[in-house]
Design a protein around this motif. Structure first.
Motif, PDB file in Angstrom:
ATOM      1  N   ILE A  60       0.912  -1.210  -0.023  1.00  0.00           N
ATOM      2  CA  ILE A  60      -0.085   0.062  -0.113  1.00  0.00           C
ATOM      3  C   ILE A  60       0.891   1.441   0.015  1.00  0.00           C
ATOM      4  N   GLN A  61       1.752   1.212   0.677  1.00  0.00           N
ATOM      5  CA  GLN A  61       2.865   2.501   0.878  1.00  0.00           C
ATOM      6  C   GLN A  61       3.453   2.552  -0.527  1.00  0.00           C
ATOM      7  N   LEU A  62       3.623   1.635  -1.256  1.00  0.00           N
ATOM      8  CA  LEU A  62       4.435   1.555  -2.488  1.00  0.00           C
ATOM      9  C   LEU A  62       3.401   2.049  -3.532  1.00  0.00           C
ATOM     10  N   ILE A  63       2.156   1.723  -3.440  1.00  0.00           N
ATOM     11  CA  ILE A  63       1.031   2.340  -4.520  1.00  0.00           C
ATOM     12  C   ILE A  63       1.088   3.806  -4.183  1.00  0.00           C
ATOM     13  N   TRP A  64       0.850   4.206  -2.881  1.00  0.00           N
ATOM     14  CA  TRP A  64       0.750   5.626  -2.853  1.00  0.00           C
ATOM     15  C   TRP A  64       2.272   6.628  -3.155  1.00  0.00           C
ATOM     16  N   ILE A  96      -4.652  19.411  -3.961  1.00  0.00           N
ATOM     17  CA  ILE A  96      -4.394  17.885  -4.377  1.00  0.00           C
ATOM     18  C   ILE A  96      -3.135  17.378  -3.746  1.00  0.00           C
ATOM     19  N   THR A  97      -2.143  18.266  -3.764  1.00  0.00           N
ATOM     20  CA  THR A  97      -0.792  17.660  -3.374  1.00  0.00           C
ATOM     21  C   THR A  97      -1.146  17.263  -1.674  1.00  0.00           C
ATOM     22  N   THR A  98      -1.859  18.468  -1.081  1.00  0.00           N
ATOM     23  CA  THR A  98      -2.038  18.302   0.274  1.00  0.00           C
ATOM     24  C   THR A  98      -2.945  16.964   0.639  1.00  0.00           C
ATOM     25  N   ILE A  99      -3.961  16.824  -0.060  1.00  0.00           N
ATOM     26  CA  ILE A  99      -4.783  15.890  -0.009  1.00  0.00           C
ATOM     27  C   ILE A  99      -3.949  14.457  -0.076  1.00  0.00           C
ATOM     28  N   GLY A 106      -1.808  14.219   2.871  1.00  0.00           N
ATOM     29  CA  GLY A 106      -2.562  13.775   4.074  1.00  0.00           C
ATOM     30  C   GLY A 106      -2.738  12.392   4.198  1.00  0.00           C
ATOM     31  N   LEU A 107      -3.642  11.976   3.143  1.00  0.00           N
ATOM     32  CA  LEU A 107      -4.078  10.528   3.154  1.00  0.00           C
ATOM     33  C   LEU A 107      -2.693   9.620   3.249  1.00  0.00           C
ATOM     34  N   TRP A 108      -1.596   9.862   2.604  1.00  0.00           N
ATOM     35  CA  TRP A 108      -0.457   8.999   2.905  1.00  0.00           C
ATOM     36  C   TRP A 108      -0.007   8.835   4.611  1.00  0.00           C
ATOM     37  N   LEU A 128      -1.962   9.763   7.025  1.00  0.00           N
ATOM     38  CA  LEU A 128      -2.839   9.227   7.764  1.00  0.00           C
ATOM     39  C   LEU A 128      -3.029   7.795   7.700  1.00  0.00           C
ATOM     40  N   GLY A 129      -2.837   6.989   6.456  1.00  0.00           N
ATOM     41  CA  GLY A 129      -2.777   5.678   6.224  1.00  0.00           C
ATOM     42  C   GLY A 129      -1.545   5.109   6.913  1.00  0.00           C
ATOM     43  N   THR A 130      -0.389   5.635   6.713  1.00  0.00           N
ATOM     44  CA  THR A 130       0.628   5.265   7.674  1.00  0.00           C
ATOM     45  C   THR A 130       0.485   5.079   8.980  1.00  0.00           C
ATOM     46  N   ALA A 131      -0.040   6.199   9.486  1.00  0.00           N
ATOM     47  CA  ALA A 131      -0.261   6.191  11.145  1.00  0.00           C
ATOM     48  C   ALA A 131      -1.395   5.020  11.628  1.00  0.00           C
ATOM     49  N   MET A 132      -2.148   5.016  10.549  1.00  0.00           N
ATOM     50  CA  MET A 132      -3.182   3.783  10.827  1.00  0.00           C
ATOM     51  C   MET A 132      -2.797   2.558  10.814  1.00  0.00           C
ATOM     52  N   MET A 133      -1.784   2.307   9.711  1.00  0.00           N
ATOM     53  CA  MET A 133      -1.308   0.992   9.741  1.00  0.00           C
ATOM     54  C   MET A 133      -0.343   0.772  10.852  1.00  0.00           C
TER      55      MET A 133
END
Length: 57
Positions: free
Chosen positions: A7-11, A33-36, A39-41, A43-48
């Motif tokens: 998932i990290q590689l895809i982002w 768009i860059t901030t989104i 931010g999603l990257w 957030l996803g890392t923190a959740m993982m």
């Protein structure tokens, strides 16, 4: 753990392809768009990381 790395590689690939699409010109990039994307990257890392730690306990 392999799924999380994938998932990290895809982002990273999505972000690099977006930068290449904008000719790697940071000043021309759409800031929203860059901030989104960043931010999603983050957030996803923190959740993982949180899920990994809770499953380990």
């Amino acid at each position: 753990m392999m799924k999380q790395l994938l998932i990290q590689l895809i982002w990273i690939v999505i972000m690099i392809s977006y930068f290449i699409y904008c000719d790697l010109d940071i000043f021309k990039l759409n800031g929203v768009i860059t901030t989104i994307l960043l931010g999603l990257w983050v957030l996803g890392t923190a959740m993982m990381i949180t899920l990994y730690r809770t499953k380990r306990m």
